[in-house]
Design a protein around this motif. Sequence first.
Motif, PDB file in Angstrom:
ATOM      1  N   TYR A   1       3.515  10.211   3.884  1.00  0.00           N
ATOM      2  CA  TYR A   1       3.838   9.362   5.036  1.00  0.00           C
ATOM      3  C   TYR A   1       3.266   7.955   4.881  1.00  0.00           C
ATOM      4  O   TYR A   1       3.988   6.958   5.017  1.00  0.00           O
ATOM      5  N   TYR A   2       1.965   7.864   4.583  1.00  0.00           N
ATOM      6  CA  TYR A   2       1.323   6.551   4.550  1.00  0.00           C
ATOM      7  C   TYR A   2       1.747   5.727   3.332  1.00  0.00           C
ATOM      8  O   TYR A   2       1.817   4.491   3.414  1.00  0.00           O
ATOM      9  N   ASP A   3       2.030   6.373   2.215  1.00  0.00           N
ATOM     10  CA  ASP A   3       2.541   5.623   1.066  1.00  0.00           C
ATOM     11  C   ASP A   3       3.915   5.043   1.377  1.00  0.00           C
ATOM     12  O   ASP A   3       4.250   3.931   0.952  1.00  0.00           O
ATOM     13  N   PHE A   4       4.717   5.792   2.145  1.00  0.00           N
ATOM     14  CA  PHE A   4       6.036   5.286   2.546  1.00  0.00           C
ATOM     15  C   PHE A   4       5.884   4.115   3.519  1.00  0.00           C
ATOM     16  O   PHE A   4       6.547   3.077   3.374  1.00  0.00           O
ATOM     17  N   VAL A   5       5.006   4.280   4.513  1.00  0.00           N
ATOM     18  CA  VAL A   5       4.794   3.233   5.512  1.00  0.00           C
ATOM     19  C   VAL A   5       4.325   1.935   4.861  1.00  0.00           C
ATOM     20  O   VAL A   5       4.724   0.836   5.254  1.00  0.00           O
ATOM     21  N   ARG A   6       3.472   2.077   3.818  1.00  0.00           N
ATOM     22  CA  ARG A   6       2.958   0.888   3.140  1.00  0.00           C
ATOM     23  C   ARG A   6       3.931   0.347   2.090  1.00  0.00           C
ATOM     24  O   ARG A   6       3.639  -0.620   1.399  1.00  0.00           O
ATOM     25  N   GLY A   7       5.082   1.000   1.947  1.00  0.00           N
ATOM     26  CA  GLY A   7       6.102   0.518   1.021  1.00  0.00           C
ATOM     27  C   GLY A   7       5.812   0.834  -0.432  1.00  0.00           C
ATOM     28  O   GLY A   7       6.378   0.206  -1.337  1.00  0.00           O
ATOM     29  N   LEU A   8       4.953   1.842  -0.679  1.00  0.00           N
ATOM     30  CA  LEU A   8       4.582   2.175  -2.057  1.00  0.00           C
ATOM     31  C   LEU A   8       5.572   3.116  -2.721  1.00  0.00           C
ATOM     32  O   LEU A   8       5.706   3.123  -3.942  1.00  0.00           O
ATOM     33  N   ASP A   9       6.249   3.940  -1.924  1.00  0.00           N
ATOM     34  CA  ASP A   9       7.191   4.911  -2.477  1.00  0.00           C
ATOM     35  C   ASP A   9       8.618   4.356  -2.445  1.00  0.00           C
ATOM     36  O   ASP A   9       9.044   3.760  -1.453  1.00  0.00           O
ATOM     37  N   THR A  10       9.338   4.572  -3.534  1.00  0.00           N
ATOM     38  CA  THR A  10      10.750   4.210  -3.601  1.00  0.00           C
ATOM     39  C   THR A  10      11.525   5.427  -4.079  1.00  0.00           C
ATOM     40  O   THR A  10      10.939   6.460  -4.422  1.00  0.00           O
ATOM     41  N   ASP A  11      12.842   5.307  -4.137  1.00  0.00           N
ATOM     42  CA  ASP A  11      13.642   6.445  -4.581  1.00  0.00           C
ATOM     43  C   ASP A  11      13.495   6.688  -6.080  1.00  0.00           C
ATOM     44  O   ASP A  11      14.029   7.659  -6.613  1.00  0.00           O
TER      45      ASP A  11
END
Length: 310
Positions: free
Chosen positions: A74-84
């Motif tokens: 969740y937090y990696d996504f919120v911080r924009g660290l995860d991509t497809d």
Amino acid sequence: METTTSVKDALKERDGLHIWWRMLRPHTLTASFVPVFVGSMAAWTEGKLHVFLFIAMLLASILIQAATNMFNEYYDFVRGLDTDESVGISGTIVRDGLAPKTVLRTALIFYSISILLGVFICVESSWWIAVVGLVCMLFGYLYTGGPYPIAYTPFGELFAGFFMGTVIIGISYFIQTSEVNARIVLISIPVAFLIGSILLANNIRDLDGDRENGRKTIAILLGRKNAIGFLGLLFAAAYLWTIVLVIVHILPLWSLIVIFSAPKAYKAYSNFRGKTKPLEMFPAMIATGKTNSMFGILLGLSLLIDHFIG
């Protein structure tokens, strides 16, 4: 979309219920199962094993680990660290379209259930367990949550090894025997090394992306080649420590069966060497988790054998 498809195919990601299973990051759950098993088997060598306490502790530990994985997602996504294109994630948000709030709510539900299990454990043992358990849950959240995530520092492996290894083994032993002694702490150390190695393997695989996103993991500070060498050192330390404990009669002779897991450790180490792309290193990451599973199960079984055979 072409890259997304290739990543999904390479990781063999499927839809349906598999999305929810993948969200747990099952290959990391060995870090929650092994410590409870080892700590409980160590208690059984002294003739003490409350089966329902063992089951409750096992479920609570697995739920906390799974929730920690979800907070990470969740937090990696919120911080924009995860991509497809990210490999070291379950991909349920960026590739499968699962709502971020759903991931967060599921993590909180898992934490809530683990708290209820913790109440049962405390009633049957000691309320001090509540304090230790809440601290473990707090650090699980702070690994990627909060203003200063532990995952961004060089101390992730240390915290993971200590809390998921030594502390969980100590709790699992304490709730059965009502004590913690030097022996159980010493027994926990090789497991702590291997749990730390799981996180190190993850950080080696994600080194380039983590560096771009401002993280300062130990893998980044050491550099890829030295980090792989450090991983091999952690593997060797786990086996050497176990052998020493056998020599000084803290562990039974049966515990030498952990050596049968050494080929898997070597496979993990060798599969990292010369690799630079996350997908290429994914098998090495899986092998690292399996090393911990095999080592921990064999160590626990050696204690069980010693209990029955002596």
